[in-house]
Write an enzyme that holds these catalytic residues in place. Structure first.
Site, PDB file in Angstrom:
ATOM      1  N   HIS A 201       0.950  -1.348   0.120  1.00  0.00           N
ATOM      2  CA  HIS A 201       0.200   0.064  -0.065  1.00  0.00           C
ATOM      3  C   HIS A 201       0.632   1.222  -0.045  1.00  0.00           C
ATOM      4  CE1 HIS A 201      -3.259  -2.706   0.883  1.00  0.00           C
ATOM      5  NE2 HIS A 201      -3.822  -1.761   0.626  1.00  0.00           N
ATOM      6  N   ARG A 231     -15.263  -3.687  -2.012  1.00  0.00           N
ATOM      7  CA  ARG A 231     -15.444  -1.923  -2.161  1.00  0.00           C
ATOM      8  C   ARG A 231     -14.850  -1.103  -3.559  1.00  0.00           C
ATOM      9  NH1 ARG A 231      -9.584   0.680  -1.662  1.00  0.00           N
ATOM     10  NH2 ARG A 231     -10.649   2.322  -1.747  1.00  0.00           N
TER      11      ARG A 231
END
Ligand code: FES
Lengths: 354, 318
Positions: A201, A231
């Site tokens: 990330h 998501r």
């Protein structure tokens, strides 16, 4: 209640292209089921993880893995990317169990959700898989990779739309231990392979806000079998180009400078990723499905509510976010173009077309 | 996602293994197959108690390659809150129960060079599933099994029959005890350690490993905390303004559930971290294995599945 009733019956188009002449386009039906991600008239950052596998009938959220009219085109694009660069599919050796888990999850989900196109027959370890869309019918032995033409993960993900990454769980951490990544928005499997949750990330802005990541990690470490979550994420892409990988930056990087006031409606695309995560039962690994949807501004403005809202979202977007997502250069054209379709009228709640 | 899906099962068999241990075989109720699971997983079994349901986590001990049934073993705890007694005295063949989907907090490390498994007493159960997996992986492993006497060695004969090449037993009533320092000292680099059993053994082994410099990432243990019986107290929920009485034999989690709330939870044994709750006021008696010592000392968070109040009143940020 039959799950099949809830799921779209895709009318698969002949092969279109995501490169060179870019013949890809959305039918009116595909436009209406596009997963438009904005609930409000302004940009709001949220992690908004929610349960997957429940969604309005016919929507992209109803099946476990959405198959739509672009199936053949996306499968062909994947084949071409892999032909040029076989390294886009890689799985570390200790993930064989997770490979079989993936194959089982994808085959059982597709056969359940799209029985008209996919069929799975299980006779103990002898399985027969039929994919009518690609004309495939293979009999193999579950758990014996030598009975398949590819390793199980590559075999099945060559037949399913969307990218996939495999994450091993150990030391209270998730590691990127494999993937099939041919339509990725600007990141590299080869670079991220073996990285832990925080490392992969890394490029996200404000990664120093560790609290969000720690909570997300804790949430994923406790992800349950049979209770997938999802998501949405979004960005903008010039041309309907699936493969915007760092490896191919030399091919697509210059696209951005080609956008003008005249062609922005045709060239600029909203790119939405439906990201869903499933716990794999035998390996205890997690599979991450990143299913990409592309819609040109010309197509998007055929839904008046979306045109108004997307204009307002762009206007309220923090400049550093447009920079980070890589479209700040041509964003003025996008806003100008969309402004023609925004009469200031209020928009209805929800993301559905009116 | 924080409420595991329920699987309806029927009790297909109950076997008395020792005077203290029974093995229960569950088969699916709707004729389906059970979900696959990874070795080291547990399920939460829901038992319909008289006042409120009991929900206890038990490790799956059957082979992960077996999809027709699951097996768990339960040690009878006469001093406990009643869940294990319920299983021993009231559950019989043909009964219908609900179990959660399997969850794994005690997985084998796929990159370990060697797996060193240490069980004490009933702590052997997760290893029974893992041994199937280790055999299949053709891994380098050792199974060390410590118990007081044969009455407490539930699966001694089975292990002897199937894994004798890897098995080392320690029967303390015979004066044979496991010496963690000696065992851990001569393990090759890259060995992973797994411990499950009573608190004393668990701490002795993990403390020794840390003292010898084993990296934290190579030390794995599982001990579900049984929520202790304690004094009654009041819990106040700051957001809703509600106030509830926690009985001596109930947990905060159960009390909230009885009141119709659905707090996050998963393992119900102080291991998974799912039920972590912010405490605004009160003194906490921590019983979990999840929070760090610093967090515990701060009195700011608690795991409501197993921990209680020391004070007469607790205010939670719920
Ligand atoms: S529910 Fe797992 S720690 Fe409380």
């Amino acid at each position: 209640m039959s799950a099949q009733l809830q799921i779209n019956d895709p009318k698969i188009k002949p092969i279109e292209t995501f490169r060179d002449d870019f013949t890809y386009s959305n039918s009116p039906e595909a436009i209406r089921r596009f997963p438009f991600p904005f609930h409000e008239d302004k940009y709001m950052y949220s992690v908004n993880i929610e349960p997957h596998n429940v969604g309005p009938a016919g929507s992209v959220f109803a099946p476990a893995f959405d198959i739509d009219e672009h199936y053949l085109s996306e499968i062909e694009e994947r084949r071409r990317v892999l032909e040029e660069d076989p390294g886009r599919c890689a799985v570390l050796p200790h993930m064989m169990e997770a490979q079989w888990d993936t194959l089982e999850l994808l085959m059982t989900s597709l056969a359940r959700d799209y029985p008209q196109h996919f069929k799975l027959e299980r006779n103990g370890d002898r399985w027969t898989w039929e994919n009518r869309l690609l004309g495939i019918k293979d009999t193999f032995t579950f758990d014996d990779a030598s009975t398949l033409p590819y390793e199980p993960f590559e075999y099945i993900t060559r037949q399913v739309q969307g990218d996939f990454t495999l994450h091993g769980q150990r030391n209270n951490m998730l590691y990127m231990d494999g993937g099939m990544v041919t339509c990725q928005a600007d990141w590299s499997l080869q670079f991220d392979l073996g990285m832990d949750f925080y490392e992969w990330h890394g490029p996200v802005p404000k990664a120093h806000e560790m609290g969000i990541f720690e909570r997300a990690l804790k949430y994923l470490l406790n992800l349950q079998v049979g209770q997938p979550v999802r998501r949405l994420n979004w960005t903008m892409t010039v041309h309907p180009r699936m493969d915007t990988s760092p490896e191919n930056y030399h091919k697509w990087g210059i696209d951005r400078s080609q956008v003008t006031a005249d062609n922005v409606g045709e060239l600029a695309h909203l790119r939405v990723e439906l990201q869903s995560l499933f716990r794999l039962p035998r390996s205890n690994a997690i599979i991450f499905s990143i299913r990409c949807y592309l819609i040109s501004l010309n197509e998007l403005v055929t839904v008046p509510k979306w045109a108004r809202r997307f204009h307002r979202v762009h206007k309220s977007l923090p400049p550093e976010l447009a920079d980070y997502k890589g479209f700040s250069g041509y964003q003025p054209y996008v806003i100008d173009f969309l402004s023609q379709y925004d009469d200031g009228a209020p928009t209805s709640p929800g993301t559905q077309p009116d | 996602m924080s409420h595991p899906a329920h699987i309806p099962v029927r009790v297909a068999n109950v076997e008395t293994v020792t005077p203290f241990v029974k093995t229960f075989t569950f088969e699916p109720r709707n004729g389906a197959t059970l979900p696959r699971f990874s070795a080291g997983s547990h399920v939460v079994v829901t038992m319909p108690g008289d006042e409120r349901p009991y929900r206890n986590p038990y490790s799956l001990m059957s082979s992960p390659f077996e999809l027709d049934y699951y097996q768990v073993s339960v040690r009878r705890e006469d001093e406990g809150r009643g869940g294990s007694l319920y299983m021993h005295e009231r559950v019989s063949i043909g009964d219908e129960l609900d179990i959660s989907a399997p969850t794994n907090m005690f997985a084998l490390h796929p990159l370990a060079r060697r797996h060193l498994l240490i069980a004490g007493g009933i702590g052997i159960t997760p290893f029974l599933a893992q041994l199937h997996e280790l055999e299949r992986m053709q891994a380098d492993y050792q199974m060390h099994y410590a118990f007081r006497n044969q009455d407490n060695a539930a699966f001694h004969d089975y292990l002897q029959d199937h894994y004798s090449d890897h098995l080392h037993c320690y029967e303390s009533d015979n004066g044979v005890t496991l010496n963690p320092a000696r065992l851990l000292a001569d393990q090759p680099l890259g060995t992973h350690l797994y411990v499950c059993g009573p608190k004393g053994l668990l701490e002795a082994v993990t403390d020794t490993a840390r003292r010898l410099g084993w990296p934290e990432s190579c030390i794995h243990y599982e001990e579900f905390a049984a929520p202790p019986v304690g004094k009654p107290f009041t819990v106040e929920l700051a957001k809703s303004g509600r106030s509830l009485e926690v009985a001596g034999s109930a947990t905060v989690l159960e009390t909230l559930e009885q009141a119709g709330l659905e707090p996050n939870c998963l393992c119900r044994g102080g291991v998974c971290g799912e039920c972590e709750t912010v405490v605004l006021e009160g003194d906490i008696d921590h019983n979990d294995h999840f929070l760090s010592d610093e967090v515990k000392a701060s009195n700011e968070r608690m795991m409501i599945c197993v921990s209680r109040a020391r004070s007469e009143r607790l205010v939670l940020d719920l």
